[in-house]
Design a protein around this motif. Structure first.
Motif: not given
Length: 387
Positions: A15-35
């Motif tokens: 639980a202490d691992a630095p999980a990716p910032a999905y929905g707040a600044g992750a690679l998956a958020d790039l193209l949806p923002a562009v679109a």
């Protein structure tokens, strides 16, 4: 191989691992923002990107945020953009197939399902390499969601991918990057020029382009090598070449799929020579710094216990459910994806790797590795140029 002193350290909490910032600044958020900025229905901008009529995303395989900042003399153009840019996170694992699927679909790994370098095909008894695929696995069944490119094309945006002709018909391209027009160009210079032309020829455009050679240099020679640094300089010149050709009303975003770290031979633990780690394991998936471990029936608890005892002070070792609860694969893990994830998932915190010299001779010989959630692997650039 015998491991001593298992009770002499504190086991890391998944639980202490630095999980990716999905929905707040992750690679998956790039193209949806562009679109969203291009007016494509159904997308929300979780990244604060100013809309543009013409957008190009240039993804450089293996070019982590920290690696750019370490080498201003080899990447002067990219470093000139750092002050106005930001770091975003790749997904977990920080590996090419996972990241490209996140880019193309706008989804976290728990939804698109390409959640590792190699994953078990549930019920089949074998692993599938997500880059090379397996002839018995239907690509559209494995990843059924539409890509952002497909939805942008349907919304009237002139959409293209400019990449090596070798990638035009691959299953990974089909499930992660398809939609609109694929333009095969062999050299980096040809890709930059073609991307700029595409933007100039259309009033409302989305273009994606890609180079892989930096990642190849890192794997072969390491990121602390002259070969890698010279390739970074080549990438820097390509990015500048594209930026200087941007037509009016355009935005260029330079990003990457993961960073990389060099792992010394003495810091590699060989699964194939380690009776403790291999006991009860039916399949070893993932890669050296992000392992999916699949247990024989009834052995999952024992495998988790041993991996925690042997590696738990240097790797975040989690059960499948613990990794999911910690958000490693995103806020949602779809039912079809659940059993693709290992019974045990192990992500390196320290500078180590779990290799497999007999099962994975090529991967085990690589100098530079990636996959985990450390900053050098996980943080990727989001650099912007506007015209």
């Amino acid at each position: 191989m015998t491991h001593l002193g298992h009770d002499a350290f504190e086991i890391l909490d998944p639980a202490d691992a630095p999980a990716p910032a999905y929905g707040a600044g992750a690679l998956a958020d790039l193209l949806p923002a562009v679109a969203a900025g291009l007016g494509v229905p159904g997308y929300t901008a979780h990244l604060p990107l100013e809309p543009a009529d013409r957008v190009c995303v240039f993804l450089v395989d293996g070019m982590g945020w920290e690696l750019i900042k370490r080498h201003p003399e080899y990447a002067p153009f990219l470093n000139s953009l750092v002050a106005g840019g930001r770091a975003i996170t790749a997904g977990f694992p920080s590996t090419t197939a996972t990241s490209l699927a996140s880019v193309g679909t706008g989804l976290a790994p728990g939804e698109h399902g390409l959640a590792g370098y190699t994953l078990a095909v549930p019920g089949a008894g074998y692993l599938m390499n997500q880059l090379r695929w397996h002839p018995q696995v239907d690509p559209r069944g494995w990843q059924p969601h539409p890509t952002v490119f497909q939805r942008a094309h349907e919304a009237g945006v002139a959409t293209c991918q400019v990449s090596s002709p070798l990638f035009s018909q691959t299953p990974l391209t089909q499930v992660a990057l398809s939609g609109g027009t694929f333009l095969g160009r062999t050299t980096g210079e040809e890709r930059m020029d073609q991307a700029a032309r595409w933007l100039a020829e259309h009033d409302r455009a989305l273009c994606y382009t890609y180079v892989s050679e930096l990642d190849g240099a890192g794997h072969r020679f390491g990121v602390d090598s002259d070969d890698w640094r010279m390739m970074l300089n080549t990438v820097d010149r390509l990015a500048k070449r594209l930026a200087e050709q941007l037509p009016p009303r355009s935005a260029l975003y330079v990003t990457a799929d993961h960073g990389m770290i060099d792992i010394a031979p003495e810091d590699r633990i060989d699964f194939d020579e380690d009776w403790e780690l291999s006991a009860g394991v039916s399949l070893l998936g993932g890669e050296g710094r992000a392992r999916h471990v699949y247990a024989v029936p009834g052995a999952a608890t024992d495998v988790f216990t041993v991996w925690s005892e042997v590696l738990g002070d240097r790797m975040w070792v989690a059960t499948r459910d613990q990794a999911i609860a910690a958000g490693w694969f995103g806020p949602v893990v779809e039912e079809r994806v659940y059993h693709r994830i290992g019974d045990v998932v192990a992500a390196a915190r320290d500078d180590i790797a779990v290799i497999a010299s007999r099962r994975e001779p090529g991967e085990s010989s690589m100098v530079g590795l990636h996959g985990s959630m450390t900053p050098v692997e996980q943080l990727v650039p989001l650099l912007e140029v506007r015209s």
